[in-house]
Scaffold this motif. Structure first.
Motif, PDB file in Angstrom:
ATOM      1  N   ARG A  86      -4.984   2.549  -8.500  1.00  0.00           N
ATOM      2  CA  ARG A  86      -5.184   3.827  -7.970  1.00  0.00           C
ATOM      3  C   ARG A  86      -6.805   3.831  -7.344  1.00  0.00           C
ATOM      4  N   LYS A  87      -6.783   4.197  -5.994  1.00  0.00           N
ATOM      5  CA  LYS A  87      -8.108   4.174  -5.489  1.00  0.00           C
ATOM      6  C   LYS A  87      -8.566   5.674  -5.596  1.00  0.00           C
ATOM      7  N   PHE A  88      -9.626   5.742  -6.352  1.00  0.00           N
ATOM      8  CA  PHE A  88     -10.145   7.445  -6.435  1.00  0.00           C
ATOM      9  C   PHE A  88     -11.246   7.637  -5.216  1.00  0.00           C
ATOM     10  N   SER A  89     -11.914   6.336  -5.128  1.00  0.00           N
ATOM     11  CA  SER A  89     -12.788   6.431  -3.988  1.00  0.00           C
ATOM     12  C   SER A  89     -12.874   4.908  -3.052  1.00  0.00           C
ATOM     13  N   GLY A 149      -2.909  -5.169 -19.252  1.00  0.00           N
ATOM     14  CA  GLY A 149      -4.495  -5.120 -18.911  1.00  0.00           C
ATOM     15  C   GLY A 149      -4.862  -3.911 -18.406  1.00  0.00           C
ATOM     16  N   VAL A 150      -6.001  -3.418 -18.403  1.00  0.00           N
ATOM     17  CA  VAL A 150      -6.422  -2.296 -17.417  1.00  0.00           C
ATOM     18  C   VAL A 150      -8.004  -2.726 -17.128  1.00  0.00           C
ATOM     19  N   SER A 151      -8.091  -2.729 -15.905  1.00  0.00           N
ATOM     20  CA  SER A 151      -9.594  -2.634 -15.385  1.00  0.00           C
ATOM     21  C   SER A 151      -9.950  -1.635 -14.264  1.00  0.00           C
ATOM     22  N   LEU A 152     -11.261  -1.175 -14.538  1.00  0.00           N
ATOM     23  CA  LEU A 152     -11.864  -0.337 -13.384  1.00  0.00           C
ATOM     24  C   LEU A 152     -12.985  -1.070 -12.916  1.00  0.00           C
ATOM     25  N   ASP A 153     -13.026  -0.823 -11.559  1.00  0.00           N
ATOM     26  CA  ASP A 153     -14.047  -1.187 -10.704  1.00  0.00           C
ATOM     27  C   ASP A 153     -15.032   0.262 -10.164  1.00  0.00           C
ATOM     28  N   VAL A 154     -16.145   0.157 -10.458  1.00  0.00           N
ATOM     29  CA  VAL A 154     -16.819   1.220  -9.813  1.00  0.00           C
ATOM     30  C   VAL A 154     -18.029   0.473  -9.388  1.00  0.00           C
ATOM     31  N   ASP A 155     -18.023   0.711  -7.774  1.00  0.00           N
ATOM     32  CA  ASP A 155     -18.920  -0.047  -6.972  1.00  0.00           C
ATOM     33  C   ASP A 155     -18.889  -1.620  -7.224  1.00  0.00           C
ATOM     34  N   THR A 156     -20.164  -1.959  -7.990  1.00  0.00           N
ATOM     35  CA  THR A 156     -20.269  -3.657  -8.107  1.00  0.00           C
ATOM     36  C   THR A 156     -19.863  -3.796  -9.733  1.00  0.00           C
ATOM     37  N   ASN A 157     -19.492  -2.563 -10.366  1.00  0.00           N
ATOM     38  CA  ASN A 157     -19.435  -2.849 -11.898  1.00  0.00           C
ATOM     39  C   ASN A 157     -17.802  -2.860 -12.096  1.00  0.00           C
ATOM     40  N   LYS A 158     -17.512  -3.868 -13.142  1.00  0.00           N
ATOM     41  CA  LYS A 158     -16.106  -4.019 -13.754  1.00  0.00           C
ATOM     42  C   LYS A 158     -16.097  -3.903 -14.990  1.00  0.00           C
ATOM     43  N   LEU A 159     -15.112  -2.947 -15.386  1.00  0.00           N
ATOM     44  CA  LEU A 159     -14.845  -3.033 -16.798  1.00  0.00           C
ATOM     45  C   LEU A 159     -13.239  -3.624 -16.993  1.00  0.00           C
ATOM     46  N   ALA A 160     -13.056  -4.444 -17.927  1.00  0.00           N
ATOM     47  CA  ALA A 160     -11.635  -4.795 -17.992  1.00  0.00           C
ATOM     48  C   ALA A 160     -11.040  -5.008 -19.614  1.00  0.00           C
ATOM     49  N   PHE A 161      -9.972  -4.694 -19.906  1.00  0.00           N
ATOM     50  CA  PHE A 161      -9.511  -4.672 -21.376  1.00  0.00           C
ATOM     51  C   PHE A 161      -8.001  -5.544 -21.316  1.00  0.00           C
ATOM     52  N   ASP A 162      -7.788  -6.421 -22.241  1.00  0.00           N
ATOM     53  CA  ASP A 162      -6.588  -7.258 -21.800  1.00  0.00           C
ATOM     54  C   ASP A 162      -6.090  -7.299 -23.247  1.00  0.00           C
ATOM     55  N   ILE A 163      -4.628  -7.094 -23.316  1.00  0.00           N
ATOM     56  CA  ILE A 163      -4.107  -7.487 -24.740  1.00  0.00           C
ATOM     57  C   ILE A 163      -3.053  -8.726 -24.197  1.00  0.00           C
ATOM     58  N   ILE A 164      -2.982  -9.933 -25.252  1.00  0.00           N
ATOM     59  CA  ILE A 164      -2.128 -10.723 -24.852  1.00  0.00           C
ATOM     60  C   ILE A 164      -1.263 -11.090 -26.093  1.00  0.00           C
ATOM     61  N   LEU A 165      -0.079 -11.076 -26.069  1.00  0.00           N
ATOM     62  CA  LEU A 165       0.926 -11.529 -27.231  1.00  0.00           C
ATOM     63  C   LEU A 165       1.460 -12.771 -26.906  1.00  0.00           C
ATOM     64  N   MET A 166       1.416 -13.689 -27.869  1.00  0.00           N
ATOM     65  CA  MET A 166       2.126 -15.176 -27.589  1.00  0.00           C
ATOM     66  C   MET A 166       3.254 -15.354 -28.974  1.00  0.00           C
ATOM     67  N   LEU A 220       0.914  -1.288  -0.082  1.00  0.00           N
ATOM     68  CA  LEU A 220      -0.065  -0.141  -0.141  1.00  0.00           C
ATOM     69  C   LEU A 220       0.854   1.276   0.124  1.00  0.00           C
ATOM     70  N   ILE A 221       1.189   1.722  -1.084  1.00  0.00           N
ATOM     71  CA  ILE A 221       2.128   2.781  -1.282  1.00  0.00           C
ATOM     72  C   ILE A 221       1.638   4.282  -0.819  1.00  0.00           C
ATOM     73  N   SER A 222       0.312   4.339  -0.572  1.00  0.00           N
ATOM     74  CA  SER A 222      -0.217   5.724  -0.052  1.00  0.00           C
ATOM     75  C   SER A 222      -1.861   5.284   0.104  1.00  0.00           C
ATOM     76  N   ASP A 223      -2.473   6.325   0.564  1.00  0.00           N
ATOM     77  CA  ASP A 223      -3.953   6.095   0.691  1.00  0.00           C
ATOM     78  C   ASP A 223      -4.457   5.787  -0.514  1.00  0.00           C
ATOM     79  N   SER A 224      -4.034   6.258  -1.814  1.00  0.00           N
ATOM     80  CA  SER A 224      -4.566   6.255  -2.977  1.00  0.00           C
ATOM     81  C   SER A 224      -3.868   5.205  -4.009  1.00  0.00           C
ATOM     82  N   TYR A 225      -2.582   4.966  -3.853  1.00  0.00           N
ATOM     83  CA  TYR A 225      -2.021   3.728  -4.641  1.00  0.00           C
ATOM     84  C   TYR A 225      -1.663   2.468  -3.774  1.00  0.00           C
ATOM     85  N   PHE A 226      -1.903   1.474  -4.784  1.00  0.00           N
ATOM     86  CA  PHE A 226      -1.228   0.258  -4.167  1.00  0.00           C
ATOM     87  C   PHE A 226      -0.260  -0.492  -5.462  1.00  0.00           C
TER      88      PHE A 226
END
Lengths: 409, 253
Positions: free
Chosen positions: A156-159, A207-224, A112-118
């Motif tokens: 990052r925790k925005f809230s 990948g990037v993911s965004l959690d807002v309350d009980t909603n989750k949106l995720a995007f990934d790119i995978i190179l093989m 836990l780097i700070s209250d906002s970042y981990f």
């Protein structure tokens, strides 16, 4: 002497296992220690409309511990042993009778780097044994693999309800037993070594993911990136089918999910996922093993788009009983692959598509905080315009029912 | 032939129904008949694996219960009954749990197939031999009231050699048995949990999963242990029979 050696080896293994676990308890006087143990057993029977019915068993054992030396650092050590027995498969390209055994070891650090970042970092190793025949000893499977690598994630925790995470992963996949039998046959016994390792590849994932309350949106790119497997080409000289370029696959994944509670007892969590796989690999079709007829070339054979939709829902019938149901739809459309008719003839005016529907239902009994017993029934239906099913099933209906027992501490 | 019957009563009586199955052509063609034939073939392919799986029922590598110093255990089904496979499992608490140091138990097991000792040796036969033992160490730590987490290692061995003269060969469907010979040894590591709901009641639940380093065999156990009687199942996913129920008697002292 051999027995003595085995005794000694057993002793060393036991000592190492003890040395791994004991420090956890030695440190427990000063640190926050949270052990974790879970055992899951699934026993059932599956009845497909093609092929034989069979019993199925799946086993899962997790062993973990979380050590928290301070408020901002925590370490999680985890070992999983998993056996997946015969059964209806979700993936194309597997037989109902295939079995796998996985060993997974991972070590994670949460900071836990700070209250906002981990920051989360993890190293892991996985060994999978795969058996496709009844007499083949474990450890000799063609598709056994070792996966090793790590993950780093910054967030990052925005809230309290909104979190954004960026994750990068790198893994190497090695298939120690894999060999291209056809290539070996064509090249002669002297060149067998050149056909080994062709499944080996490296995986880079961002990948990037965004959690807002009980909603989750995720995007990934995978190179093989395959390290030895060259791509097949249309026409080279006779007996030479592969070009100089190595195989590269790219997968894009995007998914969205929402968990919605309705009243005190009903929960629904719909999820959609879309996947695009692009591969530069092509396909050469040989009429038969050792055929002297030139192979037929198919361009861009492995690229596809896939759309999946799940709607898990659960209703608490009482404090101890819960009923759950999950319908799942999965559509897979190949970009350029032609399906085959029942005689194996390629239908060049069509593209292969697979449609799968799974209905998973279960009645769960929770007598206390640590044990769960679930009676389940699964209906699975797959349809495809691929009608050539000499080796693998593409069109089938299956029923799978049984009991699942879980013990978690 | 009399001797052969004794042998198969002893070593594979739970498979005798297969004998009938493979001789009835109609039944053999049915789904159940085919399944039984497959089971029979699996046994013929690797009889040692079947015996090793049965041997698991004779073992108990869960820790000595709270406030006890040791335990003696006898597994009576499915080994002593119906196979005449006598066995004894002994646990001794070598070190009691104190502060952060876990409880340490030394556990050993020995068994013998008494039916084989009854055989009369004829000319041309090899004297039957049988070994069944295991030994190991178990470490356990209380993680909550009434709940022990445990882990450890053990070495197990089951071996058997029975060779029949040509006059004593046993016909088993289309197959003939003249020899059973195997020697299976493996080192297992395992971990599990015991859960005792009420400290005044000796009843406890044991769940455990183990892994054999040589044969890569996974064994999962779920057992309910009462004051003297215990029952449960071993799950061996690649075994001839996946689920092995067992019943045993023990005395904790």
């Amino acid at each position: 002497m051999k027995n003595l050696f085995k005794f000694l080896r057993g002793g060393v293994v036991l000592l190492l296992a003890h040395l791994f676990v004991l420090p956890v308890f030695l440190l427990s006087q000063e640190l926050k220690i949270i052990p974790y143990y879970s055992l899951g057993v699934v026993e059932g029977a599956f009845i497909p409309n093609k092929g034989d019915w069979n019993f199925s068993v799946n086993l899962l054992s997790d062993l973990g511990v979380m050590v928290k030396p301070s408020e901002i650092h925590s370490f999680i050590g985890f070992y999983e042993l998993k056996y997946t027995g015969p059964g209806l498969k979700r993936q194309e390209g597997e037989k109902f009778t295939d079995r796998t055994m996985d060993h997974l070891v991972s070590l994670r650090h949460n900071f836990l780097i700070s209250d906002s970042y981990f920051l989360k970092s993890q190293i892991n190793y996985m060994k999978e044994y795969k058996r496709t025949g009844s007499n083949e000893p474990w450890g000799t499977g063609l598709y056994d693999f070792d996966r090793m690598g790590g993950m780093i994630s910054v967030g990052r925790k925005f809230s309290d309800l909104t979190v954004l995470s960026l994750t990068g992963q790198y893994h190497t996949m090695k298939f120690p037993n894999y060999t291209d039998l056809l290539a070996e046959f064509q090249a002669g016994s002297g060149s067998a070594e050149s056909s080994a390792g062709k499944q080996n590849h490296n995986i880079i994932q961002a990948g990037v993911s965004l959690d807002v309350d009980t909603n989750k949106l995720a995007f990934d790119i995978i190179l093989m990136n395959y390290t030895k497997q060259h791509i097949a080409e249309a026409t080279l000289s006779a007996g030479s089918y592969y070009g100089s370029d190595l195989q590269k696959d790219i997968i894009y994944n995007v998914s969205a999910r929402r968990i919605q509670k309705v009243g005190e007892t009903f929960t629904i969590a719909p999820e959609v996922a879309y996947k695009v796989k692009s591969s530069n690999q092509n396909y050469l079709h040989f009429e038969s093993f050792g055929s002297t007829t030139p192979p037929v070339y198919f361009d861009d054979y492995y690229s596809y788009n896939e759309f999946a939709f799940f709607v898990p829902a659960a209703i608490a019938l009482s404090k101890r009983f819960e009923f759950s149901v999950t319908p799942e739809w999965d559509y897979k459309l190949y970009k350029n692959r032609n399906p085959r008719n029942t005689d194996g003839v390629f239908l060049t005016n069509e593209k292969q598509s697979n449609n799968m529907f799974i209905l998973d239902t279960g009645l769960c009994f929770k007598p206390n905080d640590v044990t769960r017993t679930t009676l389940f029934y699964v209906f699975q239906n797959q349809k495809s315009n691929m009608k050539y099913e000499r080796y693998l099933p593409y069109n089938y209906t299956g029923n799978y029912m049984g009991i699942k027992f879980e013990y978690t501490f | 032939m009399k001797k052969a019957k004794i042998i198969f009563t002893v070593v594979a009586c739970c498979l005798l129904f297969v004998n009938g199955a493979v001789q009835g052509e109609d039944f053999e063609d049915s789904a159940i008949g085919q399944e039984l034939v497959n089971i029979g073939l699996k046994f013929l392919d690797n009889p040692g694996d079947f015996f090793f799986n049965l041997h698991m029922a004779n073992e108990d590598f869960s820790p000595v219960p709270f406030k006890k110093h040791g335990s003696i255990r006898w597994n009576f089904f499915p080994t002593t009954l119906p196979l005449s496979w006598m066995n004894l499992n002994l646990k001794v608490k070598a070190y009691g749990e104190k502060n952060f140091v876990p409880q340490i138990d030394i556990i050993g097991q020995y068994g013998d197939l008494l039916g084989l000792r009854m055989l009369e040796i004829e000319e041309g036969d090899v004297e039957p031999s049988f070994n069944d033992y295991s030994a190991g160490l178990v470490f356990s730590k209380t993680v909550a009231e009434g709940t022990q987490f445990y882990w450890g290692g053990k070495y197990s061995n089951v071996s058997m050699e029975v060779k029949l003269s040509s006059s004593s060969e046993v016909e088993f469907g289309d197959f003939k048995f003249s020899e059973v010979k195997f020697d299976i040894k493996d080192t297992f590591i395992f971990a599990g949990i015991t859960h005792q709901k009420n400290m005044e009641d000796p009843k406890r639940l044991v769940v455990q999963m183990g892994y054999g380093l040589d044969y890569k065999k996974i064994v999962t156990r779920m057992m309910m242990s009462h004051e003297h009687y215990e029952w449960g199942i071993d799950i061996l996913p690649e075994g001839m029979f996946v689920i092995h129920p067992f019943m045993g008697w023990h005395w904790n002292f």
